[in-house]
Enzyme design. Sequence first.
Site, PDB file in Angstrom:
ATOM      1  N   ASP A 124       0.843  -1.194   0.000  1.00 25.94           N
ATOM      2  CA  ASP A 124       0.000   0.000   0.000  1.00 25.94           C
ATOM      3  C   ASP A 124       0.877   1.242   0.000  1.00 25.94           C
ATOM      4  O   ASP A 124       1.791   1.360   0.813  1.00 25.94           O
ATOM      5  CB  ASP A 124      -0.899  -0.005   1.244  1.00 25.94           C
ATOM      6  CG  ASP A 124      -2.054   0.973   1.114  1.00 25.94           C
ATOM      7  OD1 ASP A 124      -2.424   1.317  -0.026  1.00 25.94           O
ATOM      8  OD2 ASP A 124      -2.587   1.392   2.155  1.00 25.94           O
ATOM      9  N   TYR A 126       1.068   5.700  -0.362  1.00 26.59           N
ATOM     10  CA  TYR A 126       0.567   6.837   0.420  1.00 26.59           C
ATOM     11  C   TYR A 126       0.756   8.046  -0.497  1.00 26.59           C
ATOM     12  O   TYR A 126       1.417   8.992  -0.164  1.00 26.59           O
ATOM     13  CB  TYR A 126       1.441   6.920   1.681  1.00 26.59           C
ATOM     14  CG  TYR A 126       1.014   7.831   2.781  1.00 26.59           C
ATOM     15  CD1 TYR A 126      -0.267   7.775   3.330  1.00 26.59           C
ATOM     16  CD2 TYR A 126       1.922   8.755   3.327  1.00 26.59           C
ATOM     17  CE1 TYR A 126      -0.621   8.598   4.383  1.00 26.59           C
ATOM     18  CE2 TYR A 126       1.572   9.576   4.377  1.00 26.59           C
ATOM     19  CZ  TYR A 126       0.297   9.489   4.912  1.00 26.59           C
ATOM     20  OH  TYR A 126      -0.037  10.298   5.958  1.00 26.59           O
ATOM     21  N   HIS A 131      -4.108  13.792   0.826  1.00 25.53           N
ATOM     22  CA  HIS A 131      -4.344  12.879   1.959  1.00 25.53           C
ATOM     23  C   HIS A 131      -3.187  12.953   2.959  1.00 25.53           C
ATOM     24  O   HIS A 131      -3.408  13.082   4.160  1.00 25.53           O
ATOM     25  CB  HIS A 131      -4.511  11.443   1.446  1.00 25.53           C
ATOM     26  CG  HIS A 131      -4.572  10.411   2.528  1.00 25.53           C
ATOM     27  ND1 HIS A 131      -5.641  10.309   3.399  1.00 25.53           N
ATOM     28  CD2 HIS A 131      -3.693   9.439   2.910  1.00 25.53           C
ATOM     29  CE1 HIS A 131      -5.421   9.318   4.251  1.00 25.53           C
ATOM     30  NE2 HIS A 131      -4.243   8.774   3.982  1.00 25.53           N
ATOM     31  N   ARG A 140       0.305  15.563  13.331  1.00 26.33           N
ATOM     32  CA  ARG A 140       1.630  16.101  13.631  1.00 26.33           C
ATOM     33  C   ARG A 140       1.587  17.621  13.690  1.00 26.33           C
ATOM     34  O   ARG A 140       0.966  18.194  14.577  1.00 26.33           O
ATOM     35  CB  ARG A 140       2.658  15.581  12.614  1.00 26.33           C
ATOM     36  CG  ARG A 140       3.029  14.125  12.853  1.00 26.33           C
ATOM     37  CD  ARG A 140       4.095  13.641  11.883  1.00 26.33           C
ATOM     38  NE  ARG A 140       3.644  13.721  10.490  1.00 26.33           N
ATOM     39  CZ  ARG A 140       3.025  12.713   9.861  1.00 26.33           C
ATOM     40  NH1 ARG A 140       2.813  11.580  10.483  1.00 26.33           N
ATOM     41  NH2 ARG A 140       2.628  12.841   8.627  1.00 26.33           N
ATOM     42  N   GLN A 238      -4.610   1.704  14.932  1.00 22.10           N
ATOM     43  CA  GLN A 238      -3.490   2.204  14.111  1.00 22.10           C
ATOM     44  C   GLN A 238      -2.676   3.259  14.863  1.00 22.10           C
ATOM     45  O   GLN A 238      -1.445   3.243  14.848  1.00 22.10           O
ATOM     46  CB  GLN A 238      -4.068   2.796  12.819  1.00 22.10           C
ATOM     47  CG  GLN A 238      -3.031   3.266  11.815  1.00 22.10           C
ATOM     48  CD  GLN A 238      -3.671   3.960  10.606  1.00 22.10           C
ATOM     49  OE1 GLN A 238      -4.887   3.960  10.438  1.00 22.10           O
ATOM     50  NE2 GLN A 238      -2.851   4.551   9.767  1.00 22.10           N
ATOM     51  N   LYS A 251      -4.859  -2.395  10.058  1.00 28.43           N
ATOM     52  CA  LYS A 251      -5.119  -2.513   8.622  1.00 28.43           C
ATOM     53  C   LYS A 251      -5.387  -3.959   8.191  1.00 28.43           C
ATOM     54  O   LYS A 251      -6.128  -4.190   7.246  1.00 28.43           O
ATOM     55  CB  LYS A 251      -3.892  -2.020   7.829  1.00 28.43           C
ATOM     56  CG  LYS A 251      -3.531  -0.570   8.080  1.00 28.43           C
ATOM     57  CD  LYS A 251      -4.403   0.328   7.240  1.00 28.43           C
ATOM     58  CE  LYS A 251      -3.906   1.774   7.329  1.00 28.43           C
ATOM     59  NZ  LYS A 251      -4.723   2.655   6.486  1.00 28.43           N
TER      60      LYS A 251
HETATM   61 CA    CA Z   1      -4.141   2.932   2.754  1.00 27.19          CA
END
Ligand code: CA
Length: 414
Positions: A124, A126, A131, A140, A238, A251
């Site tokens: 996966d 990112y 996003h 953060r 998570q 996940k």
């Molecule tokens: Ca994802």
Amino acid sequence: MTNTKTFIPIPENSDFTIHNLPYGIFSDKRKPRIGVAIGEQILDLAAVARLGHFDKIVKDRKIFQQATLNDFIALGKVKTNAVRAQIIKLLTSPRSPMKNNKRVLVAQANAKMHLPVRVGDYTDFYSSIEHATNVGKMFRDPANALLPNWRHIPVGYHGRASSIVVSGTPLHRPKGQVLPKGAKNPVFQPSARVDFELEMGFIIGKENSLGNPVSTKKAEDHIFGMVIFNDWSARDIQKWEYVPLGPFLGKSFGSSISPWVVPIEALDPFRKRGPKQDPKVLPYLKYSGKQNYDIQLEVGITPKKGKETIVCRSNFKFMYWNMLQQLAHHTVNGCNLRVGDILASGTISGKEESSYGSMLELSWAGSKKIKLSDGSDRVFIKDHDTVTMRAFAENKEIRVGFGEVTGTILPAKK
Ligand code: CA
């Protein structure tokens, strides 16, 4: 829509036009085998092969009788594209032997769809800057939302292949360790923050052997096709587990994919230039041409016995890192990818709030309620909610769609 070419009836706005011809694994009274979606029907490739129509391209007719696409895909693009050309011919030629041949067509309504590929490995990424920025702002530093590596590396992690399920498969709310607000120690409980992630995944069509990277130039030859990908996420699990090695049990309880694999060739008319990458990428990530795709996306939530509310509309063209770069990066260290592996994009968010591809972003970490049409609201996914994602590409002449991927969240197991 113009669909004058095929003699199969194609309903208005059908995803499955003659320009698409996605592959899937279906079963009716007989065992699972390979089919191609056309209109509201499935062309049974095992039946077509038995009649000898692929003999000149694929000697072994049994390839079409298999319960996964892996061996078919492994034939390579020269052969699979020849099969595709043959299918187009069989569905368009006025004197086609497929015409009025009921034994080669099965109504989609009477078929059960299965996981289309045996997935060996799943990665996966990112790759949506919107996003990654949203998540960085929430968790953060709003002023420095992107980590220093983000614009240099298509960031990714190794996901769990065994829990990838086909559309329509329900999943139980996962249980795990979460850290209550203000608490020092975690508790074990059902996740209170089950979420979806709107993604697209691509399926590897050609292996690279261990130690041999694939360049961005050659990467497309290794992409067979695409599916819609829902990377279900338990945000509370998570959040507690992800430092320092990344996502794990938050996940791996399940990911859902759409049953029809759209060949990458069918998406060619929808190529778009990607966003400008600044700073310049390292040489191995350089690419040329239009490598993004204009694919419209939407996500709906349907409560138990309720009506669907669309909560997100996004587009695959927003991706900062494209599939060629993801594939080149994945293999640059010599890592071998195998036929049937899935590489998912990462959540596909756009600039507008309504285009955010997860509840985490839509509800801004639970601080904003999303209204549903039945008057209820959501910050995350409730038990018995069904999440449906749809994807299609469309221009003035043609439409190529993915159908949908749905999944219902059941209560946590006792
Ligand atoms: Ca994802």
